[in-house]
Design a protein around this motif. Structure first.
Motif, PDB file in Angstrom:
ATOM      1  N   TRP A 124      17.215  36.103  16.977  1.00  0.00           N
ATOM      2  CA  TRP A 124      16.917  34.684  17.207  1.00  0.00           C
ATOM      3  C   TRP A 124      15.694  34.511  18.109  1.00  0.00           C
ATOM      4  O   TRP A 124      15.353  33.400  18.494  1.00  0.00           O
ATOM      5  N   GLY A 125      15.022  35.599  18.415  1.00  0.00           N
ATOM      6  CA  GLY A 125      13.819  35.507  19.231  1.00  0.00           C
ATOM      7  C   GLY A 125      13.414  36.865  19.769  1.00  0.00           C
ATOM      8  O   GLY A 125      14.103  37.868  19.587  1.00  0.00           O
ATOM      9  N   ILE A 126      12.266  36.885  20.411  1.00  0.00           N
ATOM     10  CA  ILE A 126      11.759  38.096  21.057  1.00  0.00           C
ATOM     11  C   ILE A 126      11.124  37.672  22.371  1.00  0.00           C
ATOM     12  O   ILE A 126      11.287  36.526  22.801  1.00  0.00           O
ATOM     13  N   LYS A 127      10.438  38.557  23.014  1.00  0.00           N
ATOM     14  CA  LYS A 127       9.915  38.295  24.359  1.00  0.00           C
ATOM     15  C   LYS A 127       9.086  37.023  24.434  1.00  0.00           C
ATOM     16  O   LYS A 127       8.028  36.909  23.835  1.00  0.00           O
ATOM     17  N   GLY A 128       9.619  36.052  25.151  1.00  0.00           N
ATOM     18  CA  GLY A 128       8.880  34.811  25.366  1.00  0.00           C
ATOM     19  C   GLY A 128       8.997  33.803  24.245  1.00  0.00           C
ATOM     20  O   GLY A 128       8.317  32.770  24.274  1.00  0.00           O
ATOM     21  N   LEU A 129       9.874  34.059  23.258  1.00  0.00           N
ATOM     22  CA  LEU A 129       9.950  33.174  22.100  1.00  0.00           C
ATOM     23  C   LEU A 129      11.390  33.077  21.600  1.00  0.00           C
ATOM     24  O   LEU A 129      12.103  34.082  21.514  1.00  0.00           O
ATOM     25  N   LEU A 131       7.650  29.965  27.875  1.00  0.00           N
ATOM     26  CA  LEU A 131       8.571  30.152  26.760  1.00  0.00           C
ATOM     27  C   LEU A 131       8.116  29.288  25.581  1.00  0.00           C
ATOM     28  O   LEU A 131       7.759  28.122  25.758  1.00  0.00           O
ATOM     29  N   ILE A 132       8.113  29.883  24.380  1.00  0.00           N
ATOM     30  CA  ILE A 132       7.788  29.172  23.152  1.00  0.00           C
ATOM     31  C   ILE A 132       9.081  28.978  22.362  1.00  0.00           C
ATOM     32  O   ILE A 132       9.857  29.928  22.173  1.00  0.00           O
TER      33      ILE A 132
END
Length: 361
Positions: free
Chosen positions: A280-285, A157-158
């Motif tokens: 607020w984010g997407i896959k892995g971020l 996760l970033i």
């Protein structure tokens, strides 16, 4: 060189540093990246309200921060014609109207505790240049430059905690809706005269807010709202009449102002805007703090909202949930509170002059 961690957090401001500590406490391996060579170099808000104070106390951090130096505001005063006409004191149950916490004290206290954990790593002077994506379109790490060398951090996760001009947000192509508020802000810092009480003082100069915030170490931070985009033209004008308005508003500072603020170069300009992201984010971020909802300085909400973001996100992440974390859960937890704060800021800005309508003659 390659690094591996459960979580890679970009940006060692209050949100990123607190989140790194809370996740490392849970046993997750965390790498915290900061592009500056030392912590606390970038200017950020430094006033805690009740919410921010509660976050630090929830995680037994406030005492460590306080030991390095904080200052509780004892009153809020509104000035007109060179003297206060209205004074507000804190609720006894709260004990302050905000707490000045130097950025370096806050970050130092958290980092010192985080560094006691074997699964925490902080890399300074490390600038992210690219996000790394796998074949399925899932973000799996970052490429960065550290001391002239290219490094890669692989992670599950970033976290983008890198502020209002977030590199992570831009690299992930997440759009931010930007809103101007009609003013920019001039900052300056001067020594407090003898006997100056820890306080916030407000005045109205040509329908614009002028604020004084007492700081740790015997200083006063000046925040002066000016017309949006007006500074290039303003600084072409003679400086003395402009700064005389500050001395007229707060006569007890006249000597210090004359000695310490002698040209336009003694001010720092802040481009004021707020922003919010629909995602607020997407896959892995994931994004948090100013990276996903930039706030104006009004009401000093930014720092406190960022700390609350970190606390809430940390509550959703552990070894079991990391692999299938859904950013929507985090967004739903915080979205309404953030929208309320942004609306409150606009209300405070639009009604600030009302505090001076019935001022004492």
């Amino acid at each position: 060189m390659n690094y591996h961690a459960d979580v890679c957090i970009v940006g060692a401001g209050p949100a990123g540093t607190l989140l790194a500590y809370l996740l490392a406490q849970k046993g997750l391996s965390v790498i915290l990246l900061e592009q500056n060579a030392a912590l606390g170099q970038a200017f950020r808000g430094e006033h805690l309200n009740e919410e921010g104070e509660a976050v630090l106390k929830n995680h037994h951090l406030f005492e460590a921060v306080e030991s390095l130096g904080v200052l509780r505001m004892e009153k809020l005063e509104y000035y007109a014609d060179g003297r206060p006409f209205k004074t507000i004191y804190p609720d006894e149950a709260v004990g302050h109207l905000g707490i000045h916490v130097p950025q370096k004290h806050l970050l130092k206290a958290i980092i010192q505790k985080a560094q006691l954990l074997p699964n925490f790593t902080c890399l300074l002077h490390t600038k992210v240049i690219k996000l790394v994506m796998d074949a399925s379109g899932y973000y799996k790490g970052v490429t960065a430059i550290k001391g002239g060398d290219t490094i890669k951090i692989n992670s599950q996760l970033i976290i983008g905690a890198d502020g209002r001009y977030s590199t992570i947000r831009k690299q992930a192509h997440i759009d931010a809706q930007k809103h101007k508020h009609g003013f920019d802000l001039l900052w300056a810092k001067i020594p407090a005269p003898p006997g100056w009480e820890p306080s916030i003082k407000m005045a109205l100069i040509e329908d614009k807010q002028l604020s004084l915030f007492t700081q740790v170490g015997g200083f006063i931070q000046i925040g002066w709202n000016i017309e949006q985009g007006s500074f290039p033209q303003l600084r072409k004008q003679v400086f003395t009449p402009f700064i005389q308005q500050l001395s007229d508003a707060f006569p007890e500072l006249a000597k210090t102002v004359t000695e310490r603020i002698t040209s336009w170069r003694d001010f720092v300009l802040l481009d004021v805007f707020s922003s919010h992201c629909h995602s607020w984010g997407i896959k892995g971020l994931v994004l948090l703090g100013d990276a996903v909802h930039t706030m104006t300085p009004t009401g000093a909400f930014g720092l406190n909202s960022a700390l609350k973001d970190a606390e809430c996100l940390a509550s959703l992440l552990n070894k079991d949930t990391l692999a299938h974390f859904n950013v929507q859960d985090f967004q739903q937890m915080r979205k309404q509170a953030i929208e309320e704060v942004l609306a409150k800021q606009i209300e405070k800005e639009q009604t600030f002059a009302d505090n001076f309508i019935n001022k004492a003659s």
